[in-house]
Design a protein around this motif. Structure first.
Motif, short mmCIF file in Angstrom:
data_model
loop_
_atom_site.label_atom_id
_atom_site.label_comp_id
_atom_site.label_asym_id
_atom_site.label_seq_id
_atom_site.Cartn_x
_atom_site.Cartn_y
_atom_site.Cartn_z
N PRO A 91 0.82 -1.21 0.00
CA PRO A 91 0.00 0.00 0.00
C PRO A 91 0.85 1.26 0.00
O PRO A 91 1.93 1.30 0.60
CB PRO A 91 -0.81 -0.12 1.30
N ALA A 92 0.37 2.28 -0.69
CA ALA A 92 1.03 3.58 -0.69
C ALA A 92 0.30 4.50 0.28
O ALA A 92 -0.82 4.23 0.71
CB ALA A 92 1.02 4.17 -2.10
N GLY A 93 0.93 5.61 0.61
CA GLY A 93 0.34 6.56 1.52
C GLY A 93 -0.75 7.40 0.89
O GLY A 93 -1.45 8.13 1.59
N ILE A 94 -0.91 7.32 -0.43
CA ILE A 94 -1.92 8.08 -1.16
C ILE A 94 -3.01 7.13 -1.62
O ILE A 94 -2.73 6.10 -2.24
CB ILE A 94 -1.29 8.81 -2.37
N SER A 95 -4.25 7.46 -1.33
CA SER A 95 -5.37 6.62 -1.72
C SER A 95 -5.42 6.45 -3.24
O SER A 95 -5.26 7.41 -3.99
CB SER A 95 -6.67 7.25 -1.23
N GLY A 96 -5.66 5.21 -3.69
CA GLY A 96 -5.75 4.95 -5.11
C GLY A 96 -4.44 4.59 -5.77
O GLY A 96 -4.39 4.43 -6.99
N ARG A 141 -9.31 9.65 -3.02
CA ARG A 141 -9.28 11.06 -2.66
C ARG A 141 -7.85 11.52 -2.53
O ARG A 141 -7.01 10.83 -1.97
CB ARG A 141 -10.03 11.28 -1.34
N HIS A 142 -7.56 12.71 -3.00
CA HIS A 142 -6.20 13.23 -3.00
C HIS A 142 -6.20 14.58 -2.27
O HIS A 142 -6.10 15.63 -2.88
CB HIS A 142 -5.66 13.39 -4.42
N ALA A 143 -6.34 14.49 -0.97
CA ALA A 143 -6.35 15.72 -0.17
C ALA A 143 -4.93 16.25 -0.05
O ALA A 143 -4.00 15.50 0.25
CB ALA A 143 -6.92 15.43 1.21
N ARG A 144 -4.77 17.54 -0.28
CA ARG A 144 -3.44 18.16 -0.18
C ARG A 144 -3.25 18.62 1.26
O ARG A 144 -3.86 19.57 1.72
CB ARG A 144 -3.32 19.34 -1.14
N ALA A 145 -2.42 17.91 2.00
CA ALA A 145 -2.21 18.22 3.41
C ALA A 145 -1.09 19.23 3.56
O ALA A 145 -0.11 19.22 2.81
CB ALA A 145 -1.89 16.94 4.19
N ARG A 187 13.06 -3.45 -9.83
CA ARG A 187 12.13 -2.39 -10.20
C ARG A 187 11.24 -2.03 -9.02
O ARG A 187 10.80 -2.90 -8.28
CB ARG A 187 11.27 -2.84 -11.38
N ASP A 188 11.00 -0.73 -8.85
CA ASP A 188 10.07 -0.26 -7.83
C ASP A 188 9.15 0.76 -8.48
O ASP A 188 9.62 1.82 -8.93
CB ASP A 188 10.84 0.37 -6.66
N GLU A 189 7.87 0.44 -8.58
CA GLU A 189 6.91 1.28 -9.28
C GLU A 189 5.89 1.87 -8.32
O GLU A 189 5.52 1.25 -7.33
CB GLU A 189 6.18 0.48 -10.35
N PHE A 190 5.44 3.07 -8.64
CA PHE A 190 4.38 3.74 -7.90
C PHE A 190 3.22 3.89 -8.87
O PHE A 190 3.29 4.71 -9.81
CB PHE A 190 4.87 5.10 -7.40
N LEU A 191 2.18 3.07 -8.71
CA LEU A 191 1.16 2.94 -9.75
C LEU A 191 -0.22 3.32 -9.25
O LEU A 191 -0.59 3.03 -8.10
CB LEU A 191 1.12 1.50 -10.27
N ARG A 192 -0.98 3.93 -10.14
CA ARG A 192 -2.38 4.23 -9.84
C ARG A 192 -3.20 2.96 -10.02
O ARG A 192 -3.07 2.25 -11.01
CB ARG A 192 -2.89 5.33 -10.76
N THR A 193 -4.06 2.67 -9.05
CA THR A 193 -4.86 1.45 -9.09
C THR A 193 -6.35 1.72 -9.15
O THR A 193 -7.13 0.80 -9.40
CB THR A 193 -4.58 0.58 -7.86
N GLY A 194 -6.78 2.93 -8.90
CA GLY A 194 -8.21 3.23 -8.92
C GLY A 194 -8.47 4.63 -8.42
O GLY A 194 -7.55 5.41 -8.18
N LYS A 195 -9.73 4.93 -8.25
CA LYS A 195 -10.10 6.25 -7.79
C LYS A 195 -9.81 6.38 -6.30
O LYS A 195 -9.97 5.45 -5.53
CB LYS A 195 -11.59 6.50 -8.05
#
Length: 246
Positions: free
Chosen positions: A191-196, A226-230, A216-224
């Motif tokens: 899991p990443a610290g950013i939702s989705g 929320r991206h709140a800017r803290a 290889r280390d990838e950071f990938l989008r998996t779905g919708k």
């Protein structure tokens, strides 16, 4: 018949396309026509050519290594003859810093005492073992996973056999969404610290190091999500940058 419906759709689409091409060909003179201007090729721009190259890594990447498991022999060099429970217990015995009385994973050591041969038991932290040739030598390797209580991490280990000895060729602890064996690679989803989003780390066999190495280390989008800017303090921003460079 529902099972044949995709085939029928494909055939119908092909027929429509053929009719369209035939119709277009009736008024076509047969000559070549331009498809438009081609984009101009741009070579990579090398930035800061006078910058002094770094001589050491900025982050402690885990490059992989091999280690013989003490106290475990492999009869007939058949890795399937090795008890996975004995393998994990051998690691626990060799690492009191992590599994001892004051170790971070002491509950795992306690639960391992309740495992039956092969990994059975309701409280046993050992997951189902998997066997697959990951080195290309025609023999299976052993892939093990076990929960690292009380944390949310899972230990991922891969073992091979060399001269009747059990050798650990992958040692990774992570918060895991899933693990996949693809060909001769091990792919770990975390899991990443950013939702989705999620991390996907790939390990592959390196015959030179005789170990599974990080490739290889990838950071990938998996779905919708929320991206709140803290709002971050400078210290928090530095910590976030370190995490993204893992």
């Amino acid at each position: 018949m529902p099972a044949r419906r995709p085939v029928r759709i494909a055939v119908t689409a092909a027929a429509v396309a053929l009719l369209a091409v035939t119709a277009a060909g009736c008024g076509d003179s047969g000559g070549l026509r331009a498809a438009g201007a081609a984009p101009t090729a741009i070579s990579p721009a090398k930035l800061w050519p006078d910058l002094r190259p770094a001589s050491s890594p900025a982050w402690p990447y885990d490059e992989g290594g091999a280690e013989t498991v003490k106290g475990i022999t492999v009869p007939g060099e058949d890795i399937r003859a090795v008890d996975p429970v004995a393998v994990v217990r051998a690691e626990i015995a060799s690492d009191p810093a992590d599994y001892g009385a004051k170790g971070a994973y002491r509950p795992t050591a306690d639960r391992m005492k309740e495992c039956t041969a092969g990994g059975g038991g309701a409280r046993c932290p050992l997951l189902k073992p998997y066997y697959r040739d990951l080195t290309g030598d025609g023999r299976d390797e052993l892939t093990l996973g076990f929960r690292l209580y009380p944390t949310n991490q899972t230990a991922l280990r891969v073992y091979t056999v060399e001269k009747h000895r059990l050798v650990q060729v992958l040692d990774d602890n992570d918060a895991i969404i899933g693990v996949e064996l693809a060909g001769r690679t091990v792919i770990v989803r975390s899991p990443a610290g950013i939702s989705g989003y999620e991390y996907r780390t790939t390990w592959a066999w390196d015959p030179g190091r005789k170990a599974m190495v990080f490739t290889r280390d990838e950071f990938l989008r998996t779905g919708k999500g929320r991206h709140a800017r803290a709002r971050m303090s400078p210290a928090g921003a530095s910590a976030g940058a370190s995490a993204s460079a893992r």
